[in-house]
Design an enzyme around this catalytic site. Sequence first.
Site, PDB file in Angstrom:
ATOM      1  N   ALA A  65      58.978   5.175  35.744  1.00 54.35           N
ATOM      2  CA  ALA A  65      60.211   5.938  35.894  1.00 54.35           C
ATOM      3  C   ALA A  65      60.237   6.676  37.226  1.00 54.35           C
ATOM      4  CB  ALA A  65      60.356   6.934  34.742  1.00 54.35           C
ATOM      5  N   GLY A 113      57.845   2.594  31.911  1.00 51.75           N
ATOM      6  CA  GLY A 113      59.056   1.848  31.611  1.00 51.75           C
ATOM      7  C   GLY A 113      58.977   0.386  31.992  1.00 51.75           C
ATOM      8  N   GLU A 136      52.182   7.897  30.740  1.00 53.89           N
ATOM      9  CA  GLU A 136      53.032   9.082  30.624  1.00 53.89           C
ATOM     10  C   GLU A 136      52.264  10.351  30.268  1.00 53.89           C
ATOM     11  OE1 GLU A 136      55.707   5.523  29.660  1.00 53.89           O
ATOM     12  OE2 GLU A 136      53.634   6.139  29.248  1.00 53.89           O
TER      13      GLU A 136
END
Length: 263
Positions: A65, A113, A136
């Site tokens: 991301a 992502g 993440e």
Amino acid sequence: MGEYQTVKLSTEDRAAIITIDHPPVNAFNSQVLADLDAAFDEATANDQVKVIIITGAGQLFVAGADINELRELKQDQEALLEYGRKGHNLLFKIERSRKPVIAAINGRFALGGGNELAMACHIRIAEDSVQFGQPEIALGLMPGWGGTQRLPRIVGKGRALELILGGGRIKAQEAYRIGLVNKVVPVGSVVREAKRWAKVLSNWSAIPMAAIITSVNEGLEEKNLEKAMEIEGQQFAALQASDDMAEGLAAFLEKRRPKFQDK
């Protein structure tokens, strides 16, 4: 072909090739998300397209991301929730596509992502240089586009939690070993390999291919095996109405190649 800021859409034979082109690292932001969604809709609506390939420009598939955008979204929980919903909707659209979707995973990274996008595709082919992961947690985050759901369904709960909680990366050969990708190919050859697969799939009738994808997706959502078998049975029986079923059976008995018309 539509014009998009961050993706390129082209067709070759019966395949649509969507290339994410958002330098320097093909990071996902709202614009990439919107462009990919629109390009995918265009490819899906094209009756001449039977297979869709998704890949990345340059040396990367998708590195994850856009951190700057996520930092802005942190100020607004509702905006962050909507960002997640848009990602979910796009990846559901890809996963539930009635046309086979191949991820041609190139370059160095399919992280966050990028890995979630790849997992929504029906077939995943990776160059041996690619590293996969859901990093993440190192940012104080968690996967938000299906990583906590698709990854355990593909590789199992234990391996998925190891990758998500650990925040580490695995190489392409390890991704192949645990079933995250279908095939690993040398650097520079992944799009060519995806096109080869697309050419094979394009020989088949679009009707049973769509039925197979629907049966697998909906069946996996059922905990009860008998109900899942009923889904398969319904999809199987519905093929009776297609001309291509009659053509396929006739071609087999007559020892010739079938001429499918996708109807």
